[in-house]
Write an enzyme that holds these catalytic residues in place. Structure first.
Site, PDB file in Angstrom:
ATOM      1  N   LYS A 341       0.819  -1.208   0.000  1.00  0.00           N
ATOM      2  CA  LYS A 341       0.000   0.000   0.000  1.00  0.00           C
ATOM      3  C   LYS A 341       0.860   1.270   0.000  1.00  0.00           C
ATOM      4  O   LYS A 341       2.056   1.251   0.285  1.00  0.00           O
ATOM      5  CB  LYS A 341      -0.985  -0.019   1.169  1.00  0.00           C
ATOM      6  CG  LYS A 341      -2.115  -1.023   0.919  1.00  0.00           C
ATOM      7  CD  LYS A 341      -3.292  -0.843   1.839  1.00  0.00           C
ATOM      8  CE  LYS A 341      -4.447  -1.756   1.408  1.00  0.00           C
ATOM      9  NZ  LYS A 341      -5.599  -1.674   2.320  1.00  0.00           N
ATOM     10  N   ARG A 375      -3.664 -10.109   4.728  1.00  0.00           N
ATOM     11  CA  ARG A 375      -4.148 -10.106   3.346  1.00  0.00           C
ATOM     12  C   ARG A 375      -3.029  -9.558   2.471  1.00  0.00           C
ATOM     13  O   ARG A 375      -2.648  -8.395   2.610  1.00  0.00           O
ATOM     14  CB  ARG A 375      -5.408  -9.241   3.241  1.00  0.00           C
ATOM     15  CG  ARG A 375      -6.043  -9.222   1.858  1.00  0.00           C
ATOM     16  CD  ARG A 375      -7.313  -8.365   1.854  1.00  0.00           C
ATOM     17  NE  ARG A 375      -7.958  -8.361   0.548  1.00  0.00           N
ATOM     18  CZ  ARG A 375      -7.664  -7.518  -0.446  1.00  0.00           C
ATOM     19  NH1 ARG A 375      -6.729  -6.585  -0.245  1.00  0.00           N
ATOM     20  NH2 ARG A 375      -8.292  -7.586  -1.600  1.00  0.00           N
TER      21      ARG A 375
END
Length: 397
Positions: A341, A375
């Site tokens: 991210k 995840r």
């Protein structure tokens, strides 16, 4: 020279292990364990008259409670920082349960927080008869984006055959769950229509349900969730914590299907500043948990995700990772989705394809701070990090 040292005791099991090493009489365990575990609990926005009772009671039990400077003479509200051992809290809770000013309810909330942070294992009954065991080791959720525009791997797996191949590859690499997403939620993305989302997801799901896999579908839409559950999906991963589509929660309740609820202000409270980041996220996740319970979907079916990204600043995302353990206060398993991210990219000044090491660092810190599921895009590498970190964190109590 003696090996005197400070020790860190996180829970009653570790307290018992230290006492076993010393050779303490077993009859003393139950008496001494609660004294060895120290907890701090932050209470938000408590009426000053109630806060003063809490402080007096905690002090009288041998603990401590910090309130604002003028709480004694104020008629407003104050936050309260409670500091004490499990024994102090047990005595405090007993006393607060017979006090006025809403303190009986607050005693129950303190009790629930203490139980939540000490809860180590969960068994979640999945849709379709499988079960998900959490707590013995960190589970790996492999990301399978079947979209043309996801921020990291958009377009790579939009062909159903290639997507199925990647899912099976991730299983071989150590994925415990495959999370299929058909509508990109990357910043500034135009979210696909329901029809597009189902056209992308259903052909892949139809093939994967034939395999020995636990399958999650990343969708916030009730109609998509229903179609996927009908095909055999086990979990719904909702980036909107039931707020983006009012039809989703009734579907989940009807199917008694487990859900991952992710915190997200981009759709619901876009631009609204956080007053107290961790507390605000917890409040909003609590709202979703209550919403589910009111609809008939039990809390035991829910996994929480604090929502790395999604309108949070780089510093806020790092703070969530640092204080992830505090989300255990909700008493539910924690999923951490930080892989590749932008906060990692901004921290290290790296593009998406160069964020592996940063993602792995966050994964290890996340596990040490209470993550139950990671995840991730890079399954093989993360699996190895998780196994090593688990060996350190979970060994010896």
């Amino acid at each position: 020279m003696q090996g005197h040292r400070a020790v860190l005791i996180k829970d009653r099991e570790e307290a018992r292990r230290f006492m076993e090493e010393i050779g303490v009489d077993q009859a003393g365990y139950a008496y001494m364990e609660p004294k060895a575990v120290f907890r701090c609990i932050k209470l938000k926005d408590i009426p000053c008259r109630a806060a003063n009772i809490i402080k007096q009671e905690m002090l009288s039990k041998g603990g401590e409670a910090a309130v604002k400077r003028d709480a004694l003479s104020s008629v407003g509200h104050t936050d309260v920082l409670l500091m004490g051992t499990l024994k102090h809290y047990r005595l405090l809770i007993k006393k607060l349960k017979v006090q006025p000013f809403g303190l009986k309810q607050l005693a129950g909330e303190i009790e629930a927080i203490l139980e939540g942070v000490d809860k180590k294992s969960f068994t979640i009954e999945l849709h379709g008869g499988k079960t998900l065991e959490l707590g013995n080791r960190t589970l790996i959720m492999g990301i399978l984006n079947v979209t043309p525009d996801s921020f990291s791997d958009g377009g790579r797996y939009s062909d159903p055959a290639r997507a199925v191949e990647r899912a099976l590859e991730m299983k071989e690499e150590g994925a415990d769950i495959i999370d299929i997403g058909g509508a990109s939620s990357r910043p500034n993305a135009t979210i696909a229509s329901e029809e597009e989302e189902m056209e992308r997801v259903l052909p892949v799901l139809k093939e994967l349900v034939k395999e020995d896999l636990i399958i999650s579908v990343d969708t916030f839409r009730g109609r998509v969730a229903k179609a996927c559950l009908d095909l055999g999906a086990h979990i719904i991963n909702d980036i909107g914590r039931f707020q983006m589509d009012p039809t989703l929660l009734p579907v989940l309740a009807e199917y008694n299907a487990p859900a991952i609820i992710m915190h997200n202000r981009m759709q619901m409270k876009s631009g609204e500043p956080y007053e107290d980041l961790i507390s605000d996220i917890i409040v909003e996740l609590k709202e979703s948990i209550k919403q589910a319970e009111d609809m008939g979907l039990k809390k035991e079916k829910l996994i929480i995700d604090p929502g790395i990204g999604f309108g949070k600043t780089v510093e806020q995302n790092r703070l969530i990772v640092k204080r992830l353990w505090e989300f255990k206060s909700l008493g539910r398993p924690i999923l951490l989705g930080a892989s590749r991210k932008s906060f990692i990219g901004h921290t290290l000044n790296l593009e998406v394809g160069e964020r592996l090491e940063g993602s792995l660092a966050v994964a290890a810190i996340g596990i040490m701070n209470g993550a139950d599921i990671l995840r991730v895009h890079d399954v093989k590498e993360t699996k190895r990090v998780a196994m090593m970190t688990d060996a350190v964190v979970r060994e010896n109590g």
